[in-house]
Enzyme design. Structure first.
Site, PDB file in Angstrom:
ATOM      1  N   GLU A 105       8.021 -22.063  28.026  1.00 53.12           N
ATOM      2  CA  GLU A 105       9.092 -20.947  29.849  1.00 53.12           C
ATOM      3  C   GLU A 105       8.322 -21.044  30.657  1.00 53.12           C
ATOM      4  O   GLU A 105       7.034 -20.377  30.290  1.00 53.12           O
ATOM      5  CB  GLU A 105       9.883 -20.669  29.034  1.00 53.12           C
ATOM      6  CG  GLU A 105      10.960 -19.849  29.573  1.00 53.12           C
ATOM      7  CD  GLU A 105      11.991 -21.674  30.338  1.00 53.12           C
ATOM      8  OE1 GLU A 105      11.556 -21.964  30.685  1.00 53.12           O
ATOM      9  OE2 GLU A 105      13.425 -21.299  30.121  1.00 53.12           O
ATOM     10  N   ASP A 109      14.000 -14.217  32.515  1.00 53.94           N
ATOM     11  CA  ASP A 109      14.607 -13.433  33.375  1.00 53.94           C
ATOM     12  C   ASP A 109      15.780 -12.924  32.523  1.00 53.94           C
ATOM     13  O   ASP A 109      15.405 -12.250  32.022  1.00 53.94           O
ATOM     14  CB  ASP A 109      15.591 -14.146  34.462  1.00 53.94           C
ATOM     15  CG  ASP A 109      15.794 -13.646  35.783  1.00 53.94           C
ATOM     16  OD1 ASP A 109      16.123 -12.193  35.513  1.00 53.94           O
ATOM     17  OD2 ASP A 109      16.651 -14.208  36.792  1.00 53.94           O
ATOM     18  N   PHE A 158      11.360 -12.286  43.261  1.00 52.45           N
ATOM     19  CA  PHE A 158      11.574 -13.971  42.859  1.00 52.45           C
ATOM     20  C   PHE A 158      10.369 -14.726  43.051  1.00 52.45           C
ATOM     21  O   PHE A 158      10.054 -13.969  44.617  1.00 52.45           O
ATOM     22  CB  PHE A 158      13.146 -14.047  43.896  1.00 52.45           C
ATOM     23  CG  PHE A 158      12.728 -15.479  43.635  1.00 52.45           C
ATOM     24  CD1 PHE A 158      13.736 -16.512  42.908  1.00 52.45           C
ATOM     25  CD2 PHE A 158      12.944 -15.800  45.425  1.00 52.45           C
ATOM     26  CE1 PHE A 158      13.905 -17.921  42.997  1.00 52.45           C
ATOM     27  CE2 PHE A 158      13.087 -17.722  45.112  1.00 52.45           C
ATOM     28  CZ  PHE A 158      13.642 -18.366  44.166  1.00 52.45           C
ATOM     29  N   VAL A 159      10.070 -14.784  42.575  1.00 47.21           N
ATOM     30  CA  VAL A 159       8.772 -15.501  42.749  1.00 47.21           C
ATOM     31  C   VAL A 159       8.690 -17.461  42.828  1.00 47.21           C
ATOM     32  O   VAL A 159       9.691 -17.689  42.278  1.00 47.21           O
ATOM     33  CB  VAL A 159       7.699 -15.114  41.612  1.00 47.21           C
ATOM     34  CG1 VAL A 159       6.723 -13.736  41.983  1.00 47.21           C
ATOM     35  CG2 VAL A 159       8.080 -14.926  39.922  1.00 47.21           C
ATOM     36  N   ASP A 165       9.736 -22.609  41.198  1.00 44.70           N
ATOM     37  CA  ASP A 165      10.535 -23.649  42.616  1.00 44.70           C
ATOM     38  C   ASP A 165      11.162 -22.481  43.244  1.00 44.70           C
ATOM     39  O   ASP A 165      11.557 -21.728  42.850  1.00 44.70           O
ATOM     40  CB  ASP A 165      10.694 -24.740  42.368  1.00 44.70           C
ATOM     41  CG  ASP A 165      12.403 -24.716  41.580  1.00 44.70           C
ATOM     42  OD1 ASP A 165      12.363 -23.904  40.747  1.00 44.70           O
ATOM     43  OD2 ASP A 165      13.644 -25.122  42.179  1.00 44.70           O
ATOM     44  N   ARG A 171       6.744 -25.885  43.813  1.00 42.66           N
ATOM     45  CA  ARG A 171       5.401 -25.906  42.720  1.00 42.66           C
ATOM     46  C   ARG A 171       4.487 -25.893  42.657  1.00 42.66           C
ATOM     47  O   ARG A 171       4.183 -25.823  41.371  1.00 42.66           O
ATOM     48  CB  ARG A 171       6.497 -27.072  41.616  1.00 42.66           C
ATOM     49  CG  ARG A 171       8.469 -27.494  40.711  1.00 42.66           C
ATOM     50  CD  ARG A 171       8.436 -27.652  40.876  1.00 42.66           C
ATOM     51  NE  ARG A 171      10.290 -27.692  40.127  1.00 42.66           N
ATOM     52  CZ  ARG A 171      11.246 -27.381  39.660  1.00 42.66           C
ATOM     53  NH1 ARG A 171      10.481 -25.973  39.243  1.00 42.66           N
ATOM     54  NH2 ARG A 171      12.876 -27.300  39.246  1.00 42.66           N
TER      55      ARG A 171
HETATM   56  P1  5GP Z   1      17.175 -16.829  32.642  1.00 45.93           P
HETATM   57  O1  5GP Z   1      17.744 -17.938  31.842  1.00 45.93           O
HETATM   58  O2  5GP Z   1      16.147 -16.001  32.186  1.00 45.93           O
HETATM   59  O3  5GP Z   1      17.766 -15.941  33.524  1.00 45.93           O
HETATM   60  O4  5GP Z   1      16.619 -17.975  33.658  1.00 45.93           O
HETATM   61  C1  5GP Z   1      15.477 -18.139  33.185  1.00 45.93           C
HETATM   62  C2  5GP Z   1      15.318 -19.482  34.180  1.00 45.93           C
HETATM   63  O5  5GP Z   1      15.635 -18.515  36.033  1.00 45.93           O
HETATM   64  C3  5GP Z   1      13.553 -19.877  34.695  1.00 45.93           C
HETATM   65  O6  5GP Z   1      13.350 -20.782  34.268  1.00 45.93           O
HETATM   66  C4  5GP Z   1      13.304 -20.682  36.172  1.00 45.93           C
HETATM   67  O7  5GP Z   1      13.613 -21.551  36.163  1.00 45.93           O
HETATM   68  C5  5GP Z   1      14.319 -19.735  36.802  1.00 45.93           C
HETATM   69  N1  5GP Z   1      13.987 -18.154  37.224  1.00 45.93           N
HETATM   70  C6  5GP Z   1      14.301 -17.168  36.962  1.00 45.93           C
HETATM   71  N2  5GP Z   1      14.179 -16.367  37.785  1.00 45.93           N
HETATM   72  C7  5GP Z   1      12.428 -17.276  38.637  1.00 45.93           C
HETATM   73  C8  5GP Z   1      12.760 -16.631  40.193  1.00 45.93           C
HETATM   74  O8  5GP Z   1      12.514 -15.132  40.100  1.00 45.93           O
HETATM   75  N3  5GP Z   1      11.840 -17.027  40.625  1.00 45.93           N
HETATM   76  C9  5GP Z   1      11.755 -18.862  40.544  1.00 45.93           C
HETATM   77  N4  5GP Z   1      11.568 -19.987  40.853  1.00 45.93           N
HETATM   78  N5  5GP Z   1      13.290 -18.926  39.358  1.00 45.93           N
HETATM   79  C10 5GP Z   1      13.178 -18.335  38.197  1.00 45.93           C
END
Ligand code: 5GP
Length: 181
Positions: A105, A109, A158-159, A165, A171
């Protein structure tokens, strides 16, 4: 192409992790996985779209017979914050019953996507499931996850770049950039 700052959708992002840092850390993780899975043939399941670049580099750092497949989940849409809703847009094709699975992955987050992934993988009755994640936003994670291979623990930022993306753009960047607020 390796700039200190980039613009994406009208917002400025600054360099956070360089190509060299990323590649060096992936070599370390690859060596660790090679060692941990000696004598086994792991299957890496990449979570689309974000993990495609990390998976491509990670598998080249693993010196074992190994396979790949992909799954596609949705939760973010085009937003910068997690919606918390996860569903499966593309399922895996490979037979993973009895196999050693490594879920790959881009970023964990809230952890909700990974929690969903682990539940899905366990339904297929693999011999083992571990996680390889490029970035772990450890302060944002709301669920209890066992993340065995974490390339970089990161604070709540936020990266973009290196597969990650912002509204489907960025990307293609070889480095990781953070929103310059
Ligand atoms: P989660 O379900 O853990 O909250 O989120 C996972 C998904 O959120 C990651 O696979 C990614 O696609 C997106 N995501 C979470 N944080 C970031 C971030 O800082 N930047 C980007 N571009 N996508 C993020």
């Amino acid at each position: 192409m390796n700039k200190e700052t980039v613009m994406c959708r009208g917002q400025r992002f600054r360099l956070y992790l360089s190509e060299e840092q990323i590649q060096q850390r992936i070599q370390e993780l690859g060596a660790q996985i090679t060692n941990d899975y000696e004598g086994k043939k792991p299957i890496l399941i990449g979570v689309l779209n974000g993990a495609f670049m990390f998976l491509a580099d990670l598998i080249r750092a693993i010196d074992l017979d190994s396979e790949i497949d992909f799954i596609k989940l949705s939760s973010y849409g085009d937003a910068k914050v997690s919606s918390g809703r996860v569903h499966e847009l593309k399922s895996i094709d490979a037979q993973i019953e009895g196999r050693h699975v490594i879920v790959v992955e881009d970023i964990v987050d809230t952890g909700l996507s990974m929690e969903f992934m682990m539940q899905r993988m366990n339904e297929y009755k693999p011999a083992s499931v571990e996680v390889a994640v490029l970035l772990h936003k450890y302060e944002a994670t709301q669920v209890d996850l066992d993340l065995k291979y974490v390339a970089f623990p990161v604070p709540n930022l936020f990266v973009i770049g290196y597969g990650l993306d912002y509204g489907q753009l960025a990307r293609n960047l070889s480095q990781i950039y953070v929103l310059d607020e």
